[in-house]
Design an enzyme around this catalytic site. Structure first.
Site, PDB file in Angstrom:
ATOM      1  N   ILE A 218       0.869  -1.194   0.000  1.00 30.56           N
ATOM      2  CA  ILE A 218       0.000   0.000   0.000  1.00 30.56           C
ATOM      3  C   ILE A 218       0.901   1.239   0.000  1.00 30.56           C
ATOM      4  O   ILE A 218       1.771   1.356   0.879  1.00 30.56           O
ATOM      5  CB  ILE A 218      -0.870   0.057   1.290  1.00 30.56           C
ATOM      6  CG1 ILE A 218      -1.671  -1.237   1.484  1.00 30.56           C
ATOM      7  CG2 ILE A 218      -1.800   1.276   1.276  1.00 30.56           C
ATOM      8  CD1 ILE A 218      -2.142  -1.439   2.919  1.00 30.56           C
ATOM      9  N   HIS A 219       0.742   2.111  -0.966  1.00 30.59           N
ATOM     10  CA  HIS A 219       1.516   3.363  -0.892  1.00 30.59           C
ATOM     11  C   HIS A 219       0.829   4.540  -1.595  1.00 30.59           C
ATOM     12  O   HIS A 219       1.292   5.668  -1.516  1.00 30.59           O
ATOM     13  CB  HIS A 219       2.909   3.187  -1.495  1.00 30.59           C
ATOM     14  CG  HIS A 219       2.914   3.183  -3.001  1.00 30.59           C
ATOM     15  ND1 HIS A 219       2.622   2.077  -3.744  1.00 30.59           N
ATOM     16  CD2 HIS A 219       3.150   4.169  -3.894  1.00 30.59           C
ATOM     17  CE1 HIS A 219       2.692   2.377  -5.029  1.00 30.59           C
ATOM     18  NE2 HIS A 219       3.005   3.635  -5.160  1.00 30.59           N
ATOM     19  N   ARG A 220      -0.271   4.298  -2.318  1.00 29.30           N
ATOM     20  CA  ARG A 220      -0.912   5.349  -3.111  1.00 29.30           C
ATOM     21  C   ARG A 220      -1.386   6.467  -2.187  1.00 29.30           C
ATOM     22  O   ARG A 220      -2.044   6.190  -1.170  1.00 29.30           O
ATOM     23  CB  ARG A 220      -2.086   4.682  -3.797  1.00 29.30           C
ATOM     24  CG  ARG A 220      -2.492   5.006  -5.175  1.00 29.30           C
ATOM     25  CD  ARG A 220      -1.493   5.335  -6.153  1.00 29.30           C
ATOM     26  NE  ARG A 220      -0.848   4.198  -6.773  1.00 29.30           N
ATOM     27  CZ  ARG A 220       0.184   4.310  -7.595  1.00 29.30           C
ATOM     28  NH1 ARG A 220       0.679   5.487  -7.895  1.00 29.30           N
ATOM     29  NH2 ARG A 220       0.726   3.254  -8.130  1.00 29.30           N
ATOM     30  N   ASP A 302      -2.165  -1.520  -4.103  1.00 33.05           N
ATOM     31  CA  ASP A 302      -2.530  -0.355  -4.904  1.00 33.05           C
ATOM     32  C   ASP A 302      -1.374   0.044  -5.820  1.00 33.05           C
ATOM     33  O   ASP A 302      -1.388   1.110  -6.431  1.00 33.05           O
ATOM     34  CB  ASP A 302      -2.976   0.823  -4.009  1.00 33.05           C
ATOM     35  CG  ASP A 302      -1.905   1.271  -3.023  1.00 33.05           C
ATOM     36  OD1 ASP A 302      -0.740   0.851  -3.151  1.00 33.05           O
ATOM     37  OD2 ASP A 302      -2.254   2.059  -2.115  1.00 33.05           O
TER      38      ASP A 302
END
Ligand code: UD1
Ligand code: UDP
Length: 382
Positions: A218-220, A302
């Site tokens: 997850i990094h968006r 993501d």
């Protein structure tokens, strides 16, 4: 001998540069000199330098060391740095990758100095301009000389925006050429897969040799910086861990780590901290992430890169975004777009884990994209 500047800055660009650098070294070293410029957008050891050694990429010739910051500040520092380098080094062209702030900054600097821009991973669209990447990629595409598209869908997007596929006469900024060249990350994943088998020890190190697990990244910014979305995702992951009894392995981007500390509910934090099957680990190298991708039951992400790599290694994928640029894998039933909605994430995971009739048509080329790209670059520069 022609001189080309390659601009990288964020983790996926460093990895992509390995495919191009390898191709130049192996087959074109007498025709093309590559100068690698790292903008410094990513700078932690495990977000940047780890990749150079393990992927056999030469250390950057220049590092602008711009670091993190607001979009305008970061982008403008890169524009200035790249402009100076172009003036000093007088290259014949510039290679940019994808859709980050490093991409658009390098494209702006180069276009004003009339340098041909070669855009790798062109033509992708989310049709969501709230994403900083959508702005970066549209603008970069429209000032490029050659646009290398990984998929037919990317070509179709460009045609809708007025690009011609005829590629008539010599390419220039006013007469850009577009090519369907496949995905250089497919080249890379295939190339590094057996190297990962031999060299990665992450499965032993994390003691998950016997375990079934779901790999998560997850990094968006839309997910990390929003209290409701970030919590929904973690409630979903906790719930999936309970339902499936699979481990959750989450190599955590530094952005997400910072935001989890301030935004995550106590209930979510406690559920994670008290559960030894929920393993949050620092970001891993590319050989390790390949090993994790190959052994995972399913991937929840993501990330643009992880979505495709799930497909390359024949794993189903839950996409934590409202849409995707890689529509083919969704249309073919290999992935489901759930956004950050807890119910949809849990139900898509169950659905994909139960499904057995997966197919993997050739969407991303033949693993020889880098060769086609370098041939076209040399043709354009001569
Ligand atoms: C950037 C790209 C995104 C890409 C991603 C790959 C833009 C607008 N976004 O997002 O398209 O998918 O890289 O990972 O260019 N940080 C560190 N150490 C680092 C790097 C970042 O701690 O080495 C932290 C900083 O707090 C920073 C934050 O992460 O402010 C965000 O970094 P940034 O490069 O701005 O964006 P990404 O979310 O990484
Ligand atoms: N990746 C990695 N280690 C990790 C997470 C990701 O090497 O801990 C790799 C991943 O395999 C892919 C690339 O980094 O090739 C994707 O980067 P990221 O998810 O940061 O960005 P995106 O692809 O969304 O732009």
């Amino acid at each position: 001998m022609k001189k080309i500047l390659t601009v990288i800055g964020a983790r996926p660009q460093i990895i992509k540069a390995a495919a191009i650098n390898r191709e130049i070294k192996n087959n074109f070293s007498n025709q093309l000199q590559e100068i690698i410029v790292h903008t410094g957008q990513h700078y932690d050891e495990n977000m940047s330098s780890v990749f150079f050694d393990e992927l056999d990429i030469p250390l950057p010739d220049y590092n602008l060391k711009v670091g993190s910051g607001l979009h305008g500040a970061q982008t403008s520092r890169i524009i200035e740095g790249i402009e100076n380098l172009i003036v000093t080094l007088q290259p014949d062209g510039i290679i940019i990758y994808g859709d980050t702030n490093s991409t658009i900054a390098a494209a702006l600097a180069a276009s004003k100095l009339h340098l041909p821009i070669f855009h790798i991973e062109a033509g992708l669209r989310s049709f969501n301009k709230a994403m900083p990447e959508e702005i970066n990629r549209i603008l970069s595409d429209h000032i490029s000389t050659i646009l290398f598209c990984p998929t037919q869908n990317a070509i179709d997007n460009l045609i809708r925006e007025g690009f011609s596929i005829e590629n008539k006469s010599k390419a220039n900024i006013d007469n850009p050429h577009i090519y369907l060249c496949g995905d250089i990350m497919y080249d890379n994943s295939m190339y590094f897969s057996s190297i990962s088998d031999n060299k990665s020890s992450v499965i032993e190190d994390e003691n998950i040799f016997e375990s079934k697990f779901i790999l998560v990244t997850i990094h968006r910014n839309a997910n990390t910086d929003d209290l409701v979305r970030l919590n929904e995702i973690f409630y979903a992951l906790n719930s999936i861990q309970q339902i499936t009894n699979y481990k959750i392995i989450l190599p955590l981007h530094p952005r997400t780590k910072k935001m989890m500390e301030s935004l995550l509910d106590e209930e979510n934090k406690n559920a994670i901290n008290s559960n030894s099957n929920f393993k949050i680990i620092p970001p891993v190298g590319f050989l390790d992430i390949i090993a994790l991708e190959k052994k995972a039951e399913l991937i929840i992400t993501d990330s643009g890169g992880l979505q495709k790599e799930a497909y390359f290694f024949k794993k189903p994928c839950v996409i934590l975004r409202p849409e995707t640029e890689w529509v083919e894998i969704v249309e073919n039933g290999n992935a489901i777009v759930t956004d950050s909605n807890k119910t949809r994430i849990v139900s898509a995971t169950n659905q994909l884990l139960k499904k057995t009739d997966y197919t993997y048509p050739n969407i991303f080329g033949d693993g020889k994209s880098a060769n086609l790209i370098i041939n076209k670059i040399i043709e354009t520069l001569n």
